[in-house]
Design an enzyme around this catalytic site. Structure first.
Site, mmCIF file in Angstrom:
data_model
loop_
_atom_site.group_PDB
_atom_site.id
_atom_site.type_symbol
_atom_site.label_atom_id
_atom_site.label_comp_id
_atom_site.label_asym_id
_atom_site.label_seq_id
_atom_site.Cartn_x
_atom_site.Cartn_y
_atom_site.Cartn_z
ATOM 1 N N GLY A 14 0.740 -1.189 -0.046
ATOM 2 C CA GLY A 14 0.103 -0.041 -0.008
ATOM 3 C C GLY A 14 0.912 1.230 0.043
ATOM 4 N N ARG A 68 -15.860 -15.326 -9.214
ATOM 5 C CA ARG A 68 -15.229 -13.861 -9.374
ATOM 6 C C ARG A 68 -16.539 -13.024 -9.168
ATOM 7 N NH1 ARG A 68 -9.741 -13.297 -10.693
ATOM 8 N NH2 ARG A 68 -8.957 -15.021 -11.657
ATOM 9 N N HIS A 112 -0.501 1.447 -13.024
ATOM 10 C CA HIS A 112 0.235 0.467 -13.632
ATOM 11 C C HIS A 112 1.685 0.619 -13.802
ATOM 12 C CE1 HIS A 112 0.982 -3.303 -15.800
ATOM 13 N NE2 HIS A 112 1.525 -2.760 -16.866
ATOM 14 N N GLU A 146 -10.624 -4.853 -20.527
ATOM 15 C CA GLU A 146 -9.529 -5.458 -20.640
ATOM 16 C C GLU A 146 -8.564 -4.978 -19.779
ATOM 17 O OE1 GLU A 146 -7.327 -5.882 -24.734
ATOM 18 O OE2 GLU A 146 -9.449 -5.728 -25.343
ATOM 19 N N ASP A 148 -5.553 -3.755 -17.726
ATOM 20 C CA ASP A 148 -4.252 -2.633 -17.968
ATOM 21 C C ASP A 148 -4.679 -2.046 -19.525
ATOM 22 O OD1 ASP A 148 -3.350 -3.459 -15.536
ATOM 23 O OD2 ASP A 148 -1.812 -4.834 -16.751
HETATM 24 C C1 GRF Z 1 2.708 -0.693 -7.765
HETATM 25 O O1 GRF Z 1 3.832 -0.939 -8.431
HETATM 26 C C2 GRF Z 1 1.526 -0.621 -8.749
HETATM 27 O O2 GRF Z 1 1.667 0.206 -9.812
HETATM 28 C C3 GRF Z 1 1.073 -1.681 -8.908
HETATM 29 O O3 GRF Z 1 1.115 -2.617 -7.826
HETATM 30 C C4 GRF Z 1 2.280 -2.107 -7.165
HETATM 31 C C5 GRF Z 1 1.656 -1.717 -5.824
HETATM 32 O O4 GRF Z 1 2.623 -1.385 -4.811
HETATM 33 N N1 GRF Z 1 -0.326 -1.992 -9.765
HETATM 34 P P1 GRF Z 1 1.982 -0.543 -3.496
HETATM 35 O O5 GRF Z 1 1.306 -1.646 -2.703
HETATM 36 O O6 GRF Z 1 1.064 0.594 -3.944
HETATM 37 O O7 GRF Z 1 3.238 -0.125 -2.587
#
Ligand code: GRF
Length: 215
Positions: A14, A68, A112, A146, A148
């Site tokens: 986080g 899901r 991402h 989709e 990402d």
């Molecule tokens: C980050 O690199 C984010 O881009 C990806 O997952 C990672 C999460 O890291 N989706 P954090 O939990 O926010 O430190």
């Protein structure tokens, strides 16, 4: 100003969640972090959020193994209970079905760790090094059906150095993530982000001199 009630969905440490919470501590930030929800009860970020006085919730995907949509219905119910306006995915490691994506269309964003549309999916830093790209970075985008994909709100680029490993590159990108995610959420929460097809405008950035050429 009415601040948009925002939920952050996490699965792990986080750190992006922390960056969003810090930004939202400023009273003129257009989003208020009203909930941190995790699909993993042991997510480190949950402890941090609770310490900061933010409501937390767990919807364990293992309680809905193989279904899901049932998992997403539970998540959606918690979001509704908390009267959430916007959802920010921050390291939320579940593939979403059209159910949740459609329910939150235009109101759910994700970060991402790559310059989309390059390097969708996992292990982005390893793949960036394998492909020999010289610029890498991070993307905040609206969530679409989709993975990402979806209109890009903001990106930040970093150089790839000769001696980079996946870990050093990941750390450089993470720093950029923490800068762009609060800015992108602010654009969305304030209503400045305007979506037209695949394109999002409204950053207010008119600076053409920041061209980044590397090396
Ligand atoms: C980050 O690199 C984010 O881009 C990806 O997952 C990672 C999460 O890291 N989706 P954090 O939990 O926010 O430190």
């Amino acid at each position: 100003m009415s601040r948009k009630k925002t939920a952050i969905l996490i699965s792990g440490r986080g750190s992006n969640m922390g960056a969003l919470i810090s930004a939202a501590m400023s009273p003129d930030y257009p989003a208020e972090i009203a909930l941190v929800l995790s699909n993993r009860p042991d997510a480190k970020g949950l402890e941090r959020a609770a310490e900061l006085g933010i409501a937390t919730a767990v919807v364990d995907h293992k309680d809905h193994a193989g279904d899901r949509e049932a998992f997403e219905k539970s998540v959606d119910a918690v979001l509704k209970d908390h009267k959430i306006d916007l959802v920010a995915l921050a390291g939320f490691m579940r593939i979403l079905t059209p159910y949740l994506v459609n329910a939150w269309a235009g109101r759910m964003i994700n970060i991402h760790p790559a310059l989309l549309p390059s390097f969708k999916g996992l292990a982005t830093h390893e793949r960036a090094l394998q492909e020999g790209v010289k610029l890498h970075g991070a993307t905040v985008h609206y969530v679409s059906a989709e993975m990402d994909d979806g209109p890009i709100i903001m990106q930040g680029a970093v150089p790839v150095l000769d001696n980079d490993t996946p870990d050093t590159l990941a750390a450089r990108v993470l720093d950029v993530e923490h800068q762009i995610y609060p800015k992108a959420l602010s654009m969305v929460a304030s209503g400045k982000a305007k979506v037209s097809g695949a394109r999002v405008t409204g950053s207010g950035n008119t600076n053409e001199t920041e061209t980044l050429i590397w090396p």
